[in-house]
Design a protein around this motif. Sequence first.
Motif, mmCIF file in Angstrom:
data_model
loop_
_atom_site.group_PDB
_atom_site.id
_atom_site.type_symbol
_atom_site.label_atom_id
_atom_site.label_comp_id
_atom_site.label_asym_id
_atom_site.label_seq_id
_atom_site.Cartn_x
_atom_site.Cartn_y
_atom_site.Cartn_z
ATOM 1 N N ALA A 217 0.851 -1.189 0.000
ATOM 2 C CA ALA A 217 0.000 0.000 0.000
ATOM 3 C C ALA A 217 0.883 1.234 0.000
ATOM 4 N N LYS A 218 0.610 2.154 -0.915
ATOM 5 C CA LYS A 218 1.335 3.417 -0.951
ATOM 6 C C LYS A 218 0.366 4.540 -0.592
ATOM 7 N N ILE A 219 0.610 5.197 0.521
ATOM 8 C CA ILE A 219 -0.261 6.268 1.012
ATOM 9 C C ILE A 219 0.153 7.582 0.362
ATOM 10 N N GLU A 220 -0.821 8.263 -0.246
ATOM 11 C CA GLU A 220 -0.595 9.596 -0.803
ATOM 12 C C GLU A 220 -1.433 10.595 -0.019
ATOM 13 N N LEU A 221 -0.773 11.538 0.625
ATOM 14 C CA LEU A 221 -1.438 12.623 1.343
ATOM 15 C C LEU A 221 -1.117 13.944 0.658
ATOM 16 N N LEU A 222 -1.864 14.982 0.990
ATOM 17 C CA LEU A 222 -1.502 16.307 0.496
ATOM 18 C C LEU A 222 -0.083 16.633 0.966
ATOM 19 N N PRO A 223 0.757 17.214 0.118
ATOM 20 C CA PRO A 223 2.158 17.462 0.482
ATOM 21 C C PRO A 223 2.320 18.188 1.812
ATOM 22 N N GLU A 224 1.417 19.120 2.086
ATOM 23 C CA GLU A 224 1.548 19.886 3.333
ATOM 24 C C GLU A 224 1.170 19.074 4.574
ATOM 25 N N GLN A 225 0.614 17.894 4.385
ATOM 26 C CA GLN A 225 0.217 17.064 5.527
ATOM 27 C C GLN A 225 1.231 15.964 5.848
ATOM 28 N N ILE A 226 2.200 15.770 4.974
ATOM 29 C CA ILE A 226 3.123 14.641 5.128
ATOM 30 C C ILE A 226 3.935 14.748 6.420
ATOM 31 N N ASN A 227 4.459 15.931 6.694
ATOM 32 C CA ASN A 227 5.300 16.103 7.879
ATOM 33 C C ASN A 227 4.531 15.795 9.161
ATOM 34 N N ASP A 228 3.314 16.325 9.281
ATOM 35 C CA ASP A 228 2.513 16.064 10.474
ATOM 36 C C ASP A 228 2.160 14.587 10.589
ATOM 37 N N PHE A 229 1.893 13.961 9.457
ATOM 38 C CA PHE A 229 1.553 12.532 9.488
ATOM 39 C C PHE A 229 2.711 11.724 10.063
ATOM 40 N N VAL A 230 3.907 12.012 9.618
ATOM 41 C CA VAL A 230 5.078 11.264 10.090
ATOM 42 C C VAL A 230 5.348 11.532 11.570
ATOM 43 N N LEU A 231 5.212 12.797 11.976
ATOM 44 C CA LEU A 231 5.584 13.181 13.335
ATOM 45 C C LEU A 231 4.504 12.894 14.370
ATOM 46 N N LYS A 232 3.240 12.962 13.963
ATOM 47 C CA LYS A 232 2.156 12.919 14.947
ATOM 48 C C LYS A 232 1.300 11.651 14.896
ATOM 49 N N THR A 233 1.475 10.850 13.866
ATOM 50 C CA THR A 233 0.640 9.659 13.717
ATOM 51 C C THR A 233 1.324 8.455 14.355
ATOM 52 N N ASN A 234 0.513 7.581 14.931
ATOM 53 C CA ASN A 234 1.029 6.305 15.435
ATOM 54 C C ASN A 234 1.220 5.395 14.218
ATOM 55 N N LEU A 235 2.416 5.420 13.663
ATOM 56 C CA LEU A 235 2.669 4.720 12.401
ATOM 57 C C LEU A 235 2.499 3.210 12.544
ATOM 58 N N SER A 236 2.876 2.677 13.691
ATOM 59 C CA SER A 236 2.731 1.233 13.884
ATOM 60 C C SER A 236 1.259 0.829 13.878
ATOM 61 N N GLU A 237 0.391 1.713 14.369
ATOM 62 C CA GLU A 237 -1.045 1.442 14.339
ATOM 63 C C GLU A 237 -1.553 1.410 12.895
ATOM 64 N N VAL A 238 -1.049 2.331 12.085
ATOM 65 C CA VAL A 238 -1.435 2.355 10.676
ATOM 66 C C VAL A 238 -0.975 1.074 9.987
ATOM 67 N N VAL A 239 0.272 0.693 10.211
ATOM 68 C CA VAL A 239 0.810 -0.520 9.585
ATOM 69 C C VAL A 239 0.022 -1.742 10.020
ATOM 70 N N THR A 240 -0.264 -1.847 11.308
ATOM 71 C CA THR A 240 -1.010 -2.998 11.826
ATOM 72 C C THR A 240 -2.382 -3.091 11.185
ATOM 73 N N HIS A 241 -3.051 -1.943 11.060
ATOM 74 C CA HIS A 241 -4.387 -1.964 10.466
ATOM 75 C C HIS A 241 -4.326 -2.354 8.997
ATOM 76 N N PHE A 242 -3.385 -1.790 8.265
ATOM 77 C CA PHE A 242 -3.263 -2.121 6.838
ATOM 78 C C PHE A 242 -2.931 -3.602 6.655
ATOM 79 N N GLN A 243 -2.078 -4.121 7.524
ATOM 80 C CA GLN A 243 -1.736 -5.545 7.420
ATOM 81 C C GLN A 243 -2.937 -6.432 7.740
ATOM 82 N N SER A 244 -3.801 -5.955 8.617
ATOM 83 C CA SER A 244 -5.009 -6.725 8.921
ATOM 84 C C SER A 244 -5.949 -6.784 7.716
ATOM 85 N N LEU A 245 -5.790 -5.825 6.804
ATOM 86 C CA LEU A 245 -6.603 -5.808 5.593
ATOM 87 C C LEU A 245 -6.007 -6.680 4.487
#
Length: 274
Positions: A217-245
């Motif tokens: 899965a390749k996630i595309e966000l608005l360019p101005e949102q990428i930094n906040d996504f990396v810094l503020k998102t629980n990335l492991s939670e995102v990965v776990t959910h995507f893997q469950s799919l």
Amino acid sequence: MIQEKLNQLRSIFEEMDTALIAYSGGIDSTLVAKVAFDALGDRSMAITAVSPSLLPEELDDAQQQAQIIGIKHELIETEEMNNPNYTSNPVNRCYFCKSELHDKLKPLAIERGYLYVIDGVNADDLQDYRPGIQAAKERGARSPLAEIGITKAEIREMTKILGLPWWDKPSQPCLSSRFPYGEEITYEKLYRVGRAEIFLRKMGYSNLRVRSHGDTAKIELLPEQINDFVLKTNLSEVVTHFQSLGFTDVTLDLEGYRSGKLNQVIFSPQEVKA
């Protein structure tokens, strides 16, 4: 200029007498449905095609918006997933999707006494690679937004003028657009891409794409949102959910979201408009 074009759009429908709208619930076809209903009342009807490439949440939106507008609204099921010309995902995949849709809409319009089948193709669409436009034309559909030269930005302005609350709704093309050409489209792949996008929407990222590249899965966000996504998102939670799919790997596109990106295999980046 905006008001003048809106008046032209109304005039087109007033001259039609009856119209059946190919209505996805997106901002383009919703504007068409609104203006058609204002001009024709019960002599207009909106039809939404239901298939695995339409998110259930988008169908809910379409139904709610039609209710707010007041237009008659019905659902039909389309069967493009039974066509290997569609599921094999060639570069003209959209031609077979729109062929299936309009092969259903045209006889329905004749049966119900609607003189015209109308879609939401706009002026910007004519500048992009949209093979489905040809399929609709071959079956006699009309595109008033394109005829007048109404752009996507003008559609949003008109929607705002008409007092409709979804004027800033992000574009949401069918889920099949998430796959690179040549990658087979299946029910399971459509489902997991759709649920992955809904997961991210619930996190507050509304204008995005989850592209499927095999089991990656390749996630595309608005360019101005990428930094906040990396810094503020629980990335492991995102990965776990995507893997469950069913995805095995999850990546983030550092260029950011740009509609039509997969068309780069057909055209140079300079030629891909949106």
